[in-house]
Design an enzyme around this catalytic site. Structure first.
Site, PDB file in Angstrom:
ATOM      1  CD  GLU A 108      -1.769  -2.379   1.586  1.00  0.00           C
ATOM      2  OE1 GLU A 108      -0.568  -2.619   1.891  1.00  0.00           O
ATOM      3  OE2 GLU A 108      -2.675  -3.212   1.688  1.00  0.00           O
TER       4      GLU A 108
ATOM      5  CG  PHE B 160     -10.411  -8.999  11.497  1.00  0.00           C
ATOM      6  CD1 PHE B 160      -9.170  -9.470  11.920  1.00  0.00           C
ATOM      7  CD2 PHE B 160     -10.707  -9.037  10.145  1.00  0.00           C
ATOM      8  CE1 PHE B 160      -8.256  -9.971  11.015  1.00  0.00           C
ATOM      9  CE2 PHE B 160      -9.791  -9.540   9.226  1.00  0.00           C
ATOM     10  CZ  PHE B 160      -8.568 -10.011   9.667  1.00  0.00           C
ATOM     11  CD  GLN B 161      -7.684  -6.985   8.023  1.00  0.00           C
ATOM     12  OE1 GLN B 161      -8.517  -6.703   7.165  1.00  0.00           O
ATOM     13  NE2 GLN B 161      -6.526  -7.564   7.736  1.00  0.00           N
TER      14      GLN B 161
ATOM     15  CE  LYS C 200     -17.401  -6.062   3.557  1.00  0.00           C
ATOM     16  NZ  LYS C 200     -16.824  -7.395   3.825  1.00  0.00           N
TER      17      LYS C 200
ATOM     18  CG  MET D  25      22.362  11.716   2.925  1.00  0.00           C
ATOM     19  SD  MET D  25      23.501  12.960   2.336  1.00  0.00           S
ATOM     20  CE  MET D  25      22.631  13.612   0.941  1.00  0.00           C
TER      21      MET D  25
HETATM   22  C1  LIG Z   1      18.615  14.311   1.540  1.00  0.00           C
HETATM   23  C2  LIG Z   1      17.926  15.620   1.319  1.00  0.00           C
HETATM   24  C3  LIG Z   1      18.660  16.778   1.142  1.00  0.00           C
HETATM   25  C4  LIG Z   1      18.037  17.992   0.865  1.00  0.00           C
HETATM   26  N1  LIG Z   1      18.807  19.086   0.589  1.00  0.00           N
HETATM   27  C5  LIG Z   1      18.217  20.202   0.113  1.00  0.00           C
HETATM   28  C6  LIG Z   1      18.984  21.308  -0.369  1.00  0.00           C
HETATM   29  O1  LIG Z   1      20.204  21.301  -0.363  1.00  0.00           O
HETATM   30  N2  LIG Z   1      18.324  22.383  -0.868  1.00  0.00           N
HETATM   31  C7  LIG Z   1      16.958  22.422  -0.925  1.00  0.00           C
HETATM   32  O2  LIG Z   1      16.411  23.394  -1.441  1.00  0.00           O
HETATM   33  N3  LIG Z   1      16.211  21.427  -0.442  1.00  0.00           N
HETATM   34  C8  LIG Z   1      16.802  20.309   0.057  1.00  0.00           C
HETATM   35  N4  LIG Z   1      16.022  19.268   0.484  1.00  0.00           N
HETATM   36  C9  LIG Z   1      14.554  19.416   0.447  1.00  0.00           C
HETATM   37  C10 LIG Z   1      14.012  20.107   1.685  1.00  0.00           C
HETATM   38  O3  LIG Z   1      13.922  19.177   2.729  1.00  0.00           O
HETATM   39  C11 LIG Z   1      12.613  20.703   1.409  1.00  0.00           C
HETATM   40  O4  LIG Z   1      11.748  19.695   0.946  1.00  0.00           O
HETATM   41  C12 LIG Z   1      12.635  21.780   0.363  1.00  0.00           C
HETATM   42  O5  LIG Z   1      13.701  22.671   0.559  1.00  0.00           O
HETATM   43  C13 LIG Z   1      11.332  22.552   0.387  1.00  0.00           C
HETATM   44  O6  LIG Z   1      11.152  23.210  -0.813  1.00  0.00           O
HETATM   45  P1  LIG Z   1      10.244  24.482  -0.959  1.00  0.00           P
HETATM   46  O7  LIG Z   1      10.653  25.550  -0.027  1.00  0.00           O
HETATM   47  O8  LIG Z   1      10.213  24.773  -2.403  1.00  0.00           O
HETATM   48  O9  LIG Z   1       8.822  24.042  -0.401  1.00  0.00           O
HETATM   49  P2  LIG Z   1       7.680  23.059  -0.852  1.00  0.00           P
HETATM   50  O10 LIG Z   1       7.606  21.967   0.134  1.00  0.00           O
HETATM   51  O11 LIG Z   1       7.705  22.713  -2.272  1.00  0.00           O
HETATM   52  O12 LIG Z   1       6.449  24.001  -0.499  1.00  0.00           O
HETATM   53  C14 LIG Z   1       5.871  24.833  -1.417  1.00  0.00           C
HETATM   54  C15 LIG Z   1       5.481  26.164  -0.788  1.00  0.00           C
HETATM   55  O13 LIG Z   1       4.753  26.862  -1.786  1.00  0.00           O
HETATM   56  C16 LIG Z   1       3.428  27.141  -1.351  1.00  0.00           C
HETATM   57  N5  LIG Z   1       2.542  26.915  -2.483  1.00  0.00           N
HETATM   58  C17 LIG Z   1       2.084  25.743  -2.972  1.00  0.00           C
HETATM   59  N6  LIG Z   1       1.307  25.962  -4.047  1.00  0.00           N
HETATM   60  C18 LIG Z   1       1.270  27.293  -4.246  1.00  0.00           C
HETATM   61  C19 LIG Z   1       0.632  28.132  -5.196  1.00  0.00           C
HETATM   62  N7  LIG Z   1      -0.095  27.636  -6.183  1.00  0.00           N
HETATM   63  N8  LIG Z   1       0.811  29.468  -5.094  1.00  0.00           N
HETATM   64  C20 LIG Z   1       1.565  29.999  -4.076  1.00  0.00           C
HETATM   65  N9  LIG Z   1       2.201  29.245  -3.162  1.00  0.00           N
HETATM   66  C21 LIG Z   1       2.059  27.913  -3.241  1.00  0.00           C
HETATM   67  C22 LIG Z   1       3.167  26.212  -0.188  1.00  0.00           C
HETATM   68  O14 LIG Z   1       2.241  26.798   0.691  1.00  0.00           O
HETATM   69  C23 LIG Z   1       4.563  26.049   0.408  1.00  0.00           C
HETATM   70  O15 LIG Z   1       4.836  27.072   1.322  1.00  0.00           O
HETATM   71  C24 LIG Z   1      16.633  18.057   0.812  1.00  0.00           C
HETATM   72  C25 LIG Z   1      15.889  16.904   1.029  1.00  0.00           C
HETATM   73  C26 LIG Z   1      16.505  15.688   1.273  1.00  0.00           C
HETATM   74  C27 LIG Z   1      15.666  14.469   1.447  1.00  0.00           C
HETATM   75  C1  LIG Z   2      12.409   5.413   5.041  1.00  0.00           C
HETATM   76  C2  LIG Z   2      13.695   6.084   5.377  1.00  0.00           C
HETATM   77  N1  LIG Z   2      14.508   5.533   6.314  1.00  0.00           N
HETATM   78  C3  LIG Z   2      15.690   6.125   6.612  1.00  0.00           C
HETATM   79  C4  LIG Z   2      16.075   7.290   5.991  1.00  0.00           C
HETATM   80  C5  LIG Z   2      17.404   7.964   6.350  1.00  0.00           C
HETATM   81  N2  LIG Z   2      18.283   7.944   5.167  1.00  0.00           N
HETATM   82  C6  LIG Z   2      18.437   9.026   4.377  1.00  0.00           C
HETATM   83  S1  LIG Z   2      19.435   8.757   3.080  1.00  0.00           S
HETATM   84  C7  LIG Z   2      19.726   7.179   3.572  1.00  0.00           C
HETATM   85  C8  LIG Z   2      20.638   6.273   2.790  1.00  0.00           C
HETATM   86  C9  LIG Z   2      20.151   5.983   1.429  1.00  0.00           C
HETATM   87  O1  LIG Z   2      21.019   5.037   0.865  1.00  0.00           O
HETATM   88  P1  LIG Z   2      20.960   4.695  -0.672  1.00  0.00           P
HETATM   89  O2  LIG Z   2      19.565   4.457  -1.086  1.00  0.00           O
HETATM   90  O3  LIG Z   2      21.917   3.591  -0.954  1.00  0.00           O
HETATM   91  O4  LIG Z   2      21.411   6.037  -1.365  1.00  0.00           O
HETATM   92  P2  LIG Z   2      22.869   6.741  -1.390  1.00  0.00           P
HETATM   93  O5  LIG Z   2      22.882   7.775  -0.326  1.00  0.00           O
HETATM   94  O6  LIG Z   2      23.895   5.699  -1.168  1.00  0.00           O
HETATM   95  O7  LIG Z   2      22.930   7.338  -2.754  1.00  0.00           O
HETATM   96  C10 LIG Z   2      19.049   6.895   4.750  1.00  0.00           C
HETATM   97  C11 LIG Z   2      19.100   5.603   5.462  1.00  0.00           C
HETATM   98  C12 LIG Z   2      15.180   7.823   5.048  1.00  0.00           C
HETATM   99  N3  LIG Z   2      15.425   8.969   4.429  1.00  0.00           N
HETATM  100  N4  LIG Z   2      14.020   7.195   4.740  1.00  0.00           N
END
Ligand SMILES: Cc1cc2nc3c(=O)[nH]c(=O)nc-3n(C[C@H](O)[C@H](O)[C@H](O)COP(=O)(O)OP(=O)(O)OC[C@H]3O[C@@H](n4cnc5c(N)ncnc54)[C@H](O)[C@@H]3O)c2cc1C
Ligand SMILES: Cc1ncc(C[n+]2csc(CCOP(=O)(O)OP(=O)(O)O)c2C)c(N)n1
Ligand SMILES: [Mg+2]
Lengths: 163, 577
Positions: B50, B112-113, B162, B480
């Site tokens: 799911e 159940f469930q 249901k 990472m």
């Molecule tokens: C491993 C990892 C590393 C990351 N590193 C970075 C990084 O280096 N740099 C980075 O930028 N992010 C990074 N992120 C992502 C970060 O966590 C956030 O998800 C991201 O920065 C949020 O983007 P955003 O501000 O565009 O917001 P979003 O989450 O895209 O939010 C959108 C915003 O726009 C508004 N909005 C939506 N629709 C409309 C509309 N039609 N009109 C007006 N407003 C609207 C919403 O209200 C909200 O405030 C990383 C994520 C991961 C998993």
């Molecule tokens: C469901 C979930 N569990 C744990 C994490 C924490 N986490 C972030 S990146 C990462 C490693 C991902 O490894 P891989 O898919 O091999 O990607 P790589 O960084 O090696 O490119 C983990 C465990 C997460 N983001 N999501």
């Protein structure tokens, strides 16, 4: 700063949980929350008291407004308003202090709403500090039970919270 | 027309124009599944877990802009869907999730469930409903779709006991043409006076930066943004969620900002005197240490959600509204002005920015022995640039390399989980995209850890002939995590080595797909070309990469934009020079 906020919310199951859940999930302080249906049975009115700096209060109000069930809200602290809280206090009222308790209730304009051989139940309405003052004035050992409603609030004058 | 509750659910989907539902059956939704069986307009896609149903619906929504729909049973079906719901919630993705529930008289009896799924999901949905009467289904469905797609989009859950879909009970059906709710009135246009105030600041600015995010993609305002940039000649940076809303090839584009953003984007933010934030939410990955965020800048913020404004960072000119009409107004007011933005100041500003650019912060030391992840993404771009191409991602280093090295030219082409950072998102999201665009080239970049979180979906891809190209950047590590352990835990690689890996190519083959293992940089381009030429087949490319490459630049959590770690390769180069 302390804020007292009135919220009109759809009278639906889960609506209260959405508000309390919001405060829990976002780590906002909540000091009291009272809720009851309004004259329009599809709406409930909630009064909540919270603390926080300006930025947090602004977020609380925005996040509350964002809840789909919230119809309207008003931060009563923004303007002149009246607050009232209801308290019921059960006190030991035996021979020696029965008269004293009665007098105390009169001074605070409280009502004695239940009487037994050994106890009175006193009802008191007012601003929170008045209720506090009453509790302070009564000998602590005589207080058996206290229940407070939490404050209700309404704005003064024509301004108000309605649809 | 009289219909049963189950038929109403399906008919409502048709009336919403829903093409696909991703789901998994079970006791509480059997009546609905029976109604699905007896029609053709709504196609049901059977996933294998799911979580994947919600991610696929989410991927579909991100690529098309339509509401994605998932259908799961009560109890474990519903709880399995929660990760996907939270993923959509964090990135503001419009989605409707229908969950079965135990019959109304059983609710609360630990039947159940039974789980209280409206309770469980309350903090990670835009809204949810429990429908207790068959007469309420149609209206609730209409509200669910309306709430999901208007204002700030988000997932809405509809829990249906249901007995409410009992086939022996029929009620008249009419789907509401219009939804109006007294408690929910999303804003459209921004306040014109506020937009004018923003324009006042823009014409006076000496060092402006436009910082845009997912809101521009969600609000389909990429054209308006591009016009604004062209008119103003302002530099622009995107968040991870905003990539593609400006063409990466546009010289105004500074790349991504934030933790793994470019040197020029982060330095420009740090030195700016005006930030125009558009549909971005000042996330901590972007701002770093708040006290040092854009210390000299006035901030304009356009966002449809008032709660996004001044949440983390105080802004000077808030504009609550949809990006599209607000940007239109902004451009119009700018054009009406006699005074244009200060050209001389901008010239000087661009000079500084170009100096930061010349650091070439993404430069890396390539190798002819081992495949570098950066090279793997660059080559992917080389091979796919002329295609109608969508790229989904899992979470980790590979996600950052893709964001840094794949230059996206259009919005809705880069599909990844930013806010929740959900490993397991990539493959099912690609299924949703491929289903929406059967002729497009859809690739999923992933890691050997991430892919194993939803790998069972290879079966779904087989069943529905989804010719996705999986690019597994296999470094043998949760890269990472390993990178953080290298930097902050003295290389104590606690549980970040991904042991006991299967032979992915053979695994893919047992699911009926094509598998490849690529180990040499020299073979990569040809392998990609071959994979993409297999139009009708899913190709699983196990690309063995340098196990210990790091993502640079990097700002440590809690540091300022000017405190970036740069690649050691860069300093080595500089010393040589
Ligand atoms: C491993 C990892 C590393 C990351 N590193 C970075 C990084 O280096 N740099 C980075 O930028 N992010 C990074 N992120 C992502 C970060 O966590 C956030 O998800 C991201 O920065 C949020 O983007 P955003 O501000 O565009 O917001 P979003 O989450 O895209 O939010 C959108 C915003 O726009 C508004 N909005 C939506 N629709 C409309 C509309 N039609 N009109 C007006 N407003 C609207 C919403 O209200 C909200 O405030 C990383 C994520 C991961 C998993
Ligand atoms: C469901 C979930 N569990 C744990 C994490 C924490 N986490 C972030 S990146 C990462 C490693 C991902 O490894 P891989 O898919 O091999 O990607 P790589 O960084 O090696 O490119 C983990 C465990 C997460 N983001 N999501
Ligand atoms: Mg890895």
């Amino acid at each position: 700063m302390r804020h007292i906020i009135s919220v009109l919310i759809e009278n639906e199951s889960g609506a209260l949980a959405r508000v309390s859940g919001l405060f829990a999930a976002r780590g906002y302080n909540i000091e009291s929350l009272t809720v009851a249906p309004t004259e329009d049975a599809t709406l409930s009115r909630m009064t909540l008291v919270t603390y926080g700096d300006e930025m947090i209060i602004e977020q609380i109000i925005k996040q509350l407004n964002k809840l789909v069930d919230v119809v309207k809200l008003l931060d009563l602290s923004d303007g002149p308003h009246i607050e009232r809280e209801l308290m019921m206090v059960k006190v030991r009222a035996e021979k020696s202090n029965r008269e004293e308790m009665k007098r105390m209730a009169d001074i605070f304009r409280a009502n004695i709403i239940d009487v037994t051989d050994c106890s009175y139940t006193i009802e008191l309405t007012g601003a929170g500090d008045k209720l506090d003052a009453f509790l302070k004035a009564v000998n602590e050992d005589l207080i058996m039970e206290v229940v407070r409603s939490g404050p209700l609030g309404i704005s003064r004058g024509v301004k108000g919270l309605g649809l | 027309m009289e219909l049963t509750g189950a038929e109403i659910v399906v008919q409502a989907l048709k009336d919403e124009g829903v093409e696909f539902v991703w789901g998994y059956p079970g006791g509480a939704v059997l009546h609905i599944y029976d109604a699905i069986f007896q029609q053709k307009a709504v196609q049901h896609i059977l996933v294998r877990h799911e979580q994947a149903a919600t991610h696929a619906a989410d991927g579909y929504a991100r690529a098309t802009g339509n509401v994605g729909v998932a259908l799961v049973t009560s109890g474990p079906g519903a709880t399995n869907a929660v990760t996907g719901i939270a993923t959509a919630y964090m990135d503001s993705i419009p989605m409707v999730v229908i969950t079965g529930q135990v019959p109304v008289p059983f609710i609360g009896s630990d039947a159940f469930q039974e789980v209280d799924i409206t309770g469980i999901t309350r903090p990670c949905v835009k809204h949810n409903f429990l429908v207790k009467r068959v007469e309420d289904i149609a209206e609730t469905m209409a509200k669910a779709f309306y709430i999901a797609k208007t204002g700030r989009p988000g997932p809405v859950l509809v829990d249906i006991p249901k007995d409410v879909t009992d086939p022996s009970v029929r009620v008249p059906y009419a789907y509401p043409k219009k939804v109006s709710m007294r408690s929910y009135k999303p804003v459209e246009k921004g306040n014109v006076r506020q937009v004018r105030k923003a324009v006042d600041l823009m014409v006076k600015a000496q060092r402006p930066v436009i910082y845009t995010g997912g809101g521009v993609v969600l609000g389909d305002a990429s054209d308006e943004l591009r016009k604004l940039i062209k008119h103003t000649n302002f530099p622009v940076t995107n968040t991870l969620m905003g990539l593609g809303s400006v063409a990466a090839s546009d010289k105004h584009f500074l790349g991504m900002l934030g933790m793994h953003g470019t040197y020029e984007a982060n330095m420009a933010m740090h030195e700016a005197d005006l930030i125009i934030a558009i549909g971005a939410r000042f996330d901590d990955r972007v701002t770093g240490k708040l006290a040092q965020f854009c210390p000299n800048a006035k901030i304009v913020h356009v966002d449809v959600d008032p709660a996004s404004i001044s949440k983390n960072v105080r802004v000077d000119v808030p504009i609550v509204g949809q990006v599209k009409p607000v940007l239109k107004d902004m451009l119009k007011f700018l054009q009406e002005r006699k005074t244009a933005p200060d050209a001389a100041a901008l010239k000087e500003w661009w000079g500084r920015i170009n100096a930061w650019r010349s650091v070439d912060c993404l430069n890396y030391a390539n190798s002819d022995k081992v495949i570098k992840p950066q090279y793997a993404i660059e080559t992917l771009h080389k091979v796919t640039r002329r295609r109608n191409f969508y790229l989904t991602s899992d979470v980790g280093q590979h996600q950052m390399f893709a964001a840094q090295f794949y230059p996206f030219e259009k919005p809705r082409r880069w599909i990844n989980s930013g806010g929740l950072g959900t490993m397991g998102f990539g493959l099912p999201a690609a299924m949703g995209v491929q289903q929406a665009f059967p002729k497009a080239s859809v690739a999923c970049v992933t890691g050997e850890a991430s892919i194993q979180m939803c790998i069972q979906e290879l079966a779904t891809c087989s069943q529905y002939d989804l010719p996705i190209k999986i690019v597994l950047l296999n470094n043998g590590y949760m890269g990472m995590v390993r990178q953080w352990q290298e930097f902050f835990y003295d290389k104590r690689y606690s549980h970040s080595y991904v042991d006991a890996l299967p032979d992915f190519a053979r695994l893919a083959e047992t699911y009926g797909h094509v598998g490849m293992t690529i180990e040499s940089p020299g073979d990569l381009e040809a392998a990609y070309k071959e994979a993409f030429s297999l139009k009708d087949r899913l190709v699983f490319m196990n690309v063995i990469i340098d196990p210990e490459e790091n993502v640079y630049p990097m700002i440590e959590a809690g540091k300022g934009h000017h405190e970036m770690h740069m690649s050691p390769h860069l300093s080595a180069e500089r010393e040589l020079a």
